[in-house]
Scaffold this motif. Sequence first.
Motif, PDB file in Angstrom:
ATOM      1  N   ALA A 139       0.833  -1.206   0.000  1.00 53.09           N
ATOM      2  CA  ALA A 139       0.000   0.000   0.000  1.00 53.09           C
ATOM      3  C   ALA A 139       0.867   1.256   0.000  1.00 53.09           C
ATOM      4  CB  ALA A 139      -0.918   0.001   1.218  1.00 53.09           C
ATOM      5  N   THR A 140       0.340   2.308  -0.595  1.00 52.91           N
ATOM      6  CA  THR A 140       0.963   3.631  -0.535  1.00 52.91           C
ATOM      7  C   THR A 140      -0.126   4.650  -0.249  1.00 52.91           C
ATOM      8  OG1 THR A 140       0.830   3.680  -2.965  1.00 52.91           O
ATOM      9  CG2 THR A 140       3.001   3.257  -1.973  1.00 52.91           C
ATOM     10  N   PHE A 141       0.158   5.524   0.712  1.00 55.34           N
ATOM     11  CA  PHE A 141      -0.809   6.519   1.147  1.00 55.34           C
ATOM     12  C   PHE A 141      -0.340   7.908   0.712  1.00 55.34           C
ATOM     13  CE2 PHE A 141      -0.802   2.999   4.232  1.00 55.34           C
ATOM     14  CZ  PHE A 141      -2.057   2.479   3.940  1.00 55.34           C
ATOM     15  N   TYR A 142      -0.716   8.254  -0.508  1.00 58.11           N
ATOM     16  CA  TYR A 142      -0.438   9.600  -0.996  1.00 58.11           C
ATOM     17  C   TYR A 142      -1.359  10.587  -0.285  1.00 58.11           C
ATOM     18  CZ  TYR A 142       2.364   7.676  -4.853  1.00 58.11           C
ATOM     19  OH  TYR A 142       3.332   7.038  -5.601  1.00 58.11           O
ATOM     20  N   GLN A 143      -1.038  11.862  -0.366  1.00 62.54           N
ATOM     21  CA  GLN A 143      -1.822  12.881   0.326  1.00 62.54           C
ATOM     22  C   GLN A 143      -3.056  13.234  -0.505  1.00 62.54           C
ATOM     23  OE1 GLN A 143       1.032  16.024   1.079  1.00 62.54           O
ATOM     24  NE2 GLN A 143       2.050  14.860   2.698  1.00 62.54           N
ATOM     25  N   GLU A 144      -4.211  12.830   0.003  1.00 60.98           N
ATOM     26  CA  GLU A 144      -5.471  13.019  -0.715  1.00 60.98           C
ATOM     27  C   GLU A 144      -5.782  14.517  -0.852  1.00 60.98           C
ATOM     28  OE1 GLU A 144      -9.738  13.535  -1.219  1.00 60.98           O
ATOM     29  OE2 GLU A 144      -8.642  13.969   0.648  1.00 60.98           O
TER      30      GLU A 144
ATOM     31  N   LYS B 172       5.326  11.894   0.438  1.00 59.95           N
ATOM     32  CA  LYS B 172       4.846  13.270   0.554  1.00 59.95           C
ATOM     33  C   LYS B 172       4.558  13.819  -0.843  1.00 59.95           C
ATOM     34  CE  LYS B 172       7.051  14.292   4.981  1.00 59.95           C
ATOM     35  NZ  LYS B 172       7.964  15.191   5.729  1.00 59.95           N
ATOM     36  N   GLU B 173       3.618  13.163  -1.476  1.00 58.38           N
ATOM     37  CA  GLU B 173       3.210  13.530  -2.829  1.00 58.38           C
ATOM     38  C   GLU B 173       1.691  13.556  -2.896  1.00 58.38           C
ATOM     39  OE1 GLU B 173       5.100  11.197  -5.914  1.00 58.38           O
ATOM     40  OE2 GLU B 173       6.737  10.670  -4.552  1.00 58.38           O
ATOM     41  N   GLN B 174       1.198  14.370  -3.821  1.00 63.13           N
ATOM     42  CA  GLN B 174      -0.252  14.502  -3.954  1.00 63.13           C
ATOM     43  C   GLN B 174      -0.858  13.297  -4.653  1.00 63.13           C
ATOM     44  OE1 GLN B 174      -2.212  17.547  -6.647  1.00 63.13           O
ATOM     45  NE2 GLN B 174      -2.605  18.505  -4.663  1.00 63.13           N
ATOM     46  N   GLY B 175      -1.968  12.816  -4.092  1.00 63.25           N
ATOM     47  CA  GLY B 175      -2.700  11.723  -4.714  1.00 63.25           C
ATOM     48  C   GLY B 175      -3.894  12.237  -5.492  1.00 63.25           C
ATOM     49  N   THR B 176      -4.975  11.509  -5.433  1.00 56.91           N
ATOM     50  CA  THR B 176      -6.194  11.910  -6.118  1.00 56.91           C
ATOM     51  C   THR B 176      -7.174  12.494  -5.102  1.00 56.91           C
ATOM     52  OG1 THR B 176      -7.892  11.147  -7.671  1.00 56.91           O
ATOM     53  CG2 THR B 176      -7.338   9.668  -5.860  1.00 56.91           C
ATOM     54  N   GLU B 177      -8.320  12.956  -5.580  1.00 55.41           N
ATOM     55  CA  GLU B 177      -9.388  13.424  -4.691  1.00 55.41           C
ATOM     56  C   GLU B 177     -10.469  12.358  -4.634  1.00 55.41           C
ATOM     57  OE1 GLU B 177     -12.345  17.272  -4.094  1.00 55.41           O
ATOM     58  OE2 GLU B 177     -10.280  17.518  -4.813  1.00 55.41           O
TER      59      GLU B 177
ATOM     60  N   LYS C 293       1.253  17.077   9.681  1.00 57.53           N
ATOM     61  CA  LYS C 293       1.561  16.469  10.980  1.00 57.53           C
ATOM     62  C   LYS C 293       1.626  14.944  10.871  1.00 57.53           C
ATOM     63  CE  LYS C 293      -0.528  17.880  14.725  1.00 57.53           C
ATOM     64  NZ  LYS C 293      -1.193  18.059  16.048  1.00 57.53           N
ATOM     65  N   ILE C 294       0.636  14.355  10.196  1.00 56.92           N
ATOM     66  CA  ILE C 294       0.560  12.895  10.108  1.00 56.92           C
ATOM     67  C   ILE C 294       1.689  12.343   9.246  1.00 56.92           C
ATOM     68  CG2 ILE C 294      -0.849  10.980   9.254  1.00 56.92           C
ATOM     69  CD1 ILE C 294      -3.316  12.810   9.970  1.00 56.92           C
ATOM     70  N   TRP C 295       1.909  12.957   8.091  1.00 56.59           N
ATOM     71  CA  TRP C 295       2.949  12.438   7.192  1.00 56.59           C
ATOM     72  C   TRP C 295       4.343  12.674   7.774  1.00 56.59           C
ATOM     73  CZ3 TRP C 295      -1.718  11.919   5.409  1.00 56.59           C
ATOM     74  CH2 TRP C 295      -1.963  11.046   4.348  1.00 56.59           C
ATOM     75  N   ASP C 296       4.564  13.796   8.455  1.00 60.47           N
ATOM     76  CA  ASP C 296       5.855  14.016   9.122  1.00 60.47           C
ATOM     77  C   ASP C 296       6.080  12.955  10.201  1.00 60.47           C
ATOM     78  OD1 ASP C 296       6.415  16.207   7.564  1.00 60.47           O
ATOM     79  OD2 ASP C 296       6.001  17.701   9.123  1.00 60.47           O
ATOM     80  N   THR C 297       5.028  12.632  10.933  1.00 57.51           N
ATOM     81  CA  THR C 297       5.134  11.605  11.972  1.00 57.51           C
ATOM     82  C   THR C 297       5.475  10.249  11.370  1.00 57.51           C
ATOM     83  OG1 THR C 297       3.550  12.764  13.398  1.00 57.51           O
ATOM     84  CG2 THR C 297       3.887  10.410  13.812  1.00 57.51           C
TER      85      THR C 297
ATOM     86  N   VAL D 123      -8.601  14.262   7.761  1.00 64.27           N
ATOM     87  CA  VAL D 123      -7.589  13.733   6.845  1.00 64.27           C
ATOM     88  C   VAL D 123      -7.946  12.311   6.461  1.00 64.27           C
ATOM     89  CG1 VAL D 123      -5.157  13.170   6.551  1.00 64.27           C
ATOM     90  CG2 VAL D 123      -5.822  15.183   7.898  1.00 64.27           C
ATOM     91  N   ASP D 124      -7.984  12.052   5.163  1.00 65.56           N
ATOM     92  CA  ASP D 124      -8.274  10.702   4.667  1.00 65.56           C
ATOM     93  C   ASP D 124      -6.961   9.979   4.388  1.00 65.56           C
ATOM     94  OD1 ASP D 124      -9.540   8.463   3.736  1.00 65.56           O
ATOM     95  OD2 ASP D 124     -10.393   9.396   1.940  1.00 65.56           O
ATOM     96  N   ILE D 125      -6.649   8.985   5.216  1.00 65.11           N
ATOM     97  CA  ILE D 125      -5.522   8.098   4.932  1.00 65.11           C
ATOM     98  C   ILE D 125      -6.095   6.936   4.128  1.00 65.11           C
ATOM     99  CG2 ILE D 125      -3.705   6.635   5.893  1.00 65.11           C
ATOM    100  CD1 ILE D 125      -3.667   8.379   8.355  1.00 65.11           C
ATOM    101  N   ILE D 126      -5.825   6.932   2.839  1.00 63.48           N
ATOM    102  CA  ILE D 126      -6.445   5.960   1.942  1.00 63.48           C
ATOM    103  C   ILE D 126      -5.421   5.494   0.925  1.00 63.48           C
ATOM    104  CG2 ILE D 126      -7.313   7.832   0.440  1.00 63.48           C
ATOM    105  CD1 ILE D 126      -9.754   6.010  -0.137  1.00 63.48           C
ATOM    106  N   ASN D 127      -5.417   4.208   0.664  1.00 69.34           N
ATOM    107  CA  ASN D 127      -4.482   3.656  -0.316  1.00 69.34           C
ATOM    108  C   ASN D 127      -4.737   4.259  -1.701  1.00 69.34           C
ATOM    109  OD1 ASN D 127      -2.513   1.722  -1.398  1.00 69.34           O
ATOM    110  ND2 ASN D 127      -4.291   0.833  -2.403  1.00 69.34           N
ATOM    111  N   TYR D 128      -3.664   4.696  -2.334  1.00 68.65           N
ATOM    112  CA  TYR D 128      -3.743   5.188  -3.707  1.00 68.65           C
ATOM    113  C   TYR D 128      -2.634   4.520  -4.503  1.00 68.65           C
ATOM    114  CZ  TYR D 128      -3.427   8.289  -7.749  1.00 68.65           C
ATOM    115  OH  TYR D 128      -3.374   8.797  -9.024  1.00 68.65           O
ATOM    116  N   SER D 129      -3.034   3.811  -5.548  1.00 65.61           N
ATOM    117  CA  SER D 129      -2.087   3.091  -6.394  1.00 65.61           C
ATOM    118  C   SER D 129      -2.093   3.736  -7.785  1.00 65.61           C
ATOM    119  CB  SER D 129      -2.464   1.614  -6.504  1.00 65.61           C
ATOM    120  OG  SER D 129      -2.522   1.019  -5.223  1.00 65.61           O
ATOM    121  N   PRO D 130      -1.195   4.687  -8.039  1.00 69.72           N
ATOM    122  CA  PRO D 130      -1.252   5.442  -9.298  1.00 69.72           C
ATOM    123  C   PRO D 130      -1.086   4.587 -10.536  1.00 69.72           C
ATOM    124  CG  PRO D 130       0.784   5.906  -8.093  1.00 69.72           C
ATOM    125  CD  PRO D 130      -0.088   5.122  -7.176  1.00 69.72           C
ATOM    126  N   ASP D 131      -0.502   3.407 -10.417  1.00 70.59           N
ATOM    127  CA  ASP D 131      -0.273   2.560 -11.591  1.00 70.59           C
ATOM    128  C   ASP D 131      -1.427   1.603 -11.881  1.00 70.59           C
ATOM    129  OD1 ASP D 131       2.223   3.728 -11.924  1.00 70.59           O
ATOM    130  OD2 ASP D 131       3.203   2.274 -10.617  1.00 70.59           O
TER     131      ASP D 131
END
Length: 335
Positions: free
Chosen positions: A232-237, A266-271, A250-254, A288-296
């Motif tokens: 899984a990868t959690f891009y920033q929604e 620390k990259e932008q995902g989708t909406e 805060k969450i991604w820095d942690t 904040v939505d922590i959600i799996n995003y698979s760009p491929d």
Amino acid sequence: MKRNYTFISLLLLLIVAIVACSNNSSKSVDDNEETTTKSTVNVPPFNADSAYLYVRAQADFGPRVPNTAAHKACGEFLANKLEQFGAKVYNQNVDLVAYDNTILKSRNIIGAYNPESKRRVLLCAHWDSRPYADEDRDEKKHQTPILGVNDGASGVGVLLEVARQLQQQAPAIGIDIIFFDAEDYGTPYFYKGTHKPDTWCLGSQYWGRVPHVEGYNARYGILLDMVGGKNATFYQERFSQRTAGKYVKKIWDTAHRLGFGNLFPKEQGTEVTDDHLYVYNLRQIPCVDIINYSPDSNTGFGDFWHTVDDNMDIIDKGTLNAVGQTILEVIYNEK
């Protein structure tokens, strides 16, 4: 007169030096106290094995589609677990209207910790599963209910383990854990009737209008959705970035500080249309939505999303641990 001026000058310099030393000493003590406070926060370790068992327990009920026996039984299990873990439990039993006017016997389940505190953080996930495998490669399975192990059960499993830790060690603030219902009963592509807006996330829409506590508010919320899958990868929604940007940071820095940067780029995902949207739009709580995003992947959420393959085989304890430990670190460092 020259000697007097010299004496006075020396005296003034001495006073300035004393004051400066005193200020420096005070600043040093304050800085040390702040550093000590940050470094000695006792954050409990997240138990991924425990979270995995909570995910599997939900899967064992079968698809948790509203109006089914599995859904009713799982709802009882979740409410009982929150009560067992020391929460004040609220149940919102409500009839919600689906896209095709089906009445869904729904249940939002809320567990409140330290309910008297005005300083609160909201943690949430949806606990229902989709009635259609409408993204499956086999079109014959498109009207088959899915098990929804990653898409639903994983977020709930993480939060049940968080709840277990909250009972053992209370943080400095109040925490509310909400399991939203009827999130995944949105309009399928094959529906031929009139399409209505906002057919997803029905439970959070209801809660946003009728919260479990009148006037409910929280500093911010964290939504967990599809947080247990392998690789899984959690891009920033994007909606989270716009409406809850400082909490995203805060969450991604942690997560990066804990060594989970590969899962939290620390990259932008989708909406995404998800429960966090209604938490913000209806209650004005940044979420904040922590959600799996698979760009491929074709769907953006992985090849198993909304298919019959969303089962226990795709769940990874390492992913559960990364998300769970990050959540614990964030909430236990709130003041």
